[in-house]
Design a protein around this motif. Structure first.
Motif, PDB file in Angstrom:
ATOM      1  N   LYS A  10       0.771  -1.315   0.025  1.00  0.00           N
ATOM      2  CA  LYS A  10       0.049  -0.032  -0.154  1.00  0.00           C
ATOM      3  C   LYS A  10       0.792   1.350   0.173  1.00  0.00           C
ATOM      4  CE  LYS A  10      -3.917  -2.343   2.169  1.00  0.00           C
ATOM      5  NZ  LYS A  10      -5.171  -2.191   3.108  1.00  0.00           N
ATOM      6  N   TYR A  50     -12.268  -2.701  -4.041  1.00  0.00           N
ATOM      7  CA  TYR A  50     -12.890  -2.690  -2.747  1.00  0.00           C
ATOM      8  C   TYR A  50     -14.455  -2.771  -2.832  1.00  0.00           C
ATOM      9  CZ  TYR A  50      -8.300  -2.586  -0.352  1.00  0.00           C
ATOM     10  OH  TYR A  50      -6.975  -2.731   0.165  1.00  0.00           O
ATOM     11  N   HIS A  53     -16.607  -3.946   0.203  1.00  0.00           N
ATOM     12  CA  HIS A  53     -16.673  -3.046   1.228  1.00  0.00           C
ATOM     13  C   HIS A  53     -17.279  -1.612   1.090  1.00  0.00           C
ATOM     14  CE1 HIS A  53     -13.808  -5.667   3.325  1.00  0.00           C
ATOM     15  NE2 HIS A  53     -12.847  -5.244   2.538  1.00  0.00           N
ATOM     16  N   ASP A  61     -12.754   6.490   3.557  1.00  0.00           N
ATOM     17  CA  ASP A  61     -11.241   6.711   4.147  1.00  0.00           C
ATOM     18  C   ASP A  61     -10.370   5.474   3.510  1.00  0.00           C
ATOM     19  OD1 ASP A  61     -11.923   8.684   5.506  1.00  0.00           O
ATOM     20  OD2 ASP A  61     -12.128   7.665   7.672  1.00  0.00           O
ATOM     21  N   LEU A  62     -10.655   4.425   3.203  1.00  0.00           N
ATOM     22  CA  LEU A  62     -10.062   3.623   2.656  1.00  0.00           C
ATOM     23  C   LEU A  62      -9.587   3.625   1.391  1.00  0.00           C
ATOM     24  CD1 LEU A  62      -8.772   0.555   2.337  1.00  0.00           C
ATOM     25  CD2 LEU A  62     -11.210  -0.546   1.906  1.00  0.00           C
ATOM     26  N   THR A  92      -5.179  -7.516  10.358  1.00  0.00           N
ATOM     27  CA  THR A  92      -5.424  -6.163   9.688  1.00  0.00           C
ATOM     28  C   THR A  92      -5.175  -4.804  10.468  1.00  0.00           C
ATOM     29  OG1 THR A  92      -7.314  -7.178   8.873  1.00  0.00           O
ATOM     30  CG2 THR A  92      -7.396  -4.888   8.632  1.00  0.00           C
ATOM     31  N   ASP A 111      -5.889   1.680   8.483  1.00  0.00           N
ATOM     32  CA  ASP A 111      -6.011   2.089   7.014  1.00  0.00           C
ATOM     33  C   ASP A 111      -4.578   1.886   6.633  1.00  0.00           C
ATOM     34  OD1 ASP A 111      -8.556   2.838   6.274  1.00  0.00           O
ATOM     35  OD2 ASP A 111      -8.594   4.268   8.001  1.00  0.00           O
ATOM     36  N   HIS A 116      -2.098  -5.633   1.525  1.00  0.00           N
ATOM     37  CA  HIS A 116      -3.229  -6.286   1.357  1.00  0.00           C
ATOM     38  C   HIS A 116      -3.210  -7.729   0.900  1.00  0.00           C
ATOM     39  CE1 HIS A 116      -7.324  -7.367  -0.110  1.00  0.00           C
ATOM     40  NE2 HIS A 116      -6.801  -8.015  -1.023  1.00  0.00           N
TER      41      HIS A 116
END
Ligand code: CMP
Length: 140
Positions: A10, A50, A53, A61-62, A92, A111, A116
């Motif tokens: 990330k 994603y 989600h 925010d993600l 996580t 976050d 991932h």
């Protein structure tokens, strides 16, 4: 069984310049990098990735975080690759991640959690196809 899993380093971990250190952990665990690309995701790409989600409170925010800088996306292949990668990553939430895991060592928050990894065989297949056409996956 030999499996494939989708891994993303990330924006936080790319910014920390630890791509190589994370790749070393994959390789030391017997996971082979059989496809890789650096990308700066668009909002639409991150939202699509994603999508499961979408209704969660952390979705905005993600997505904002995932488009904040470049990411490194790879396919890992090896015996039990999906669980092996999840063990390497740790929980996580980095505050709950076991010592010595990638998230314990490199992540700052739930976050900005460094990596991932696909959570099951079905999601791995979908996630790999999202970023890599079959001809760009180099399994031997
Ligand atoms: P990842 O494995 O990329 O999948 C979804 C991401 O949402 C997760 O890692 C976290 O970075 C982020 N996230 C933020 N809040 C939560 C939460 N409460 N539960 C699960 N994931 C969260």
């Amino acid at each position: 069984a030999v499996e494939r899993t989708l891994s993303i380093i990330k924006p936080d971990a790319v910014a920390k310049n630890v791509i190589g250190k994370i790749y070393q952990r994959f390789e030391d665990a017997g996971l082979k990098i059989i496809a890789a690309r650096m990308m700066h995701l668009s909002r639409a790409e991150a939202e699509g990735f994603y999508a499961v989600h979408r209704e969660r409170p952390f979705f905005k925010d993600l997505v904002d975080f995932m488009i904040s800088g470049p990411v490194m996306v790879q396919v890992l292949e090896g015996e039990g690759a999906i669980l092996k990668n999840r063990d390497l990553m740790g929980a996580t939430d980095p505050k709950k991640a076991a010592p010595g895991t990638i998230r314990a060592d490199f992540a700052d928050s739930i976050d900005a959690n460094a990596v991932h990894g696909s959570d099951a065989a079905e999601t791995a297949a979908v996630e790999i196809a999202y970023y890599f056409p079959a001809l760009n996956v180099y399994s031997r």
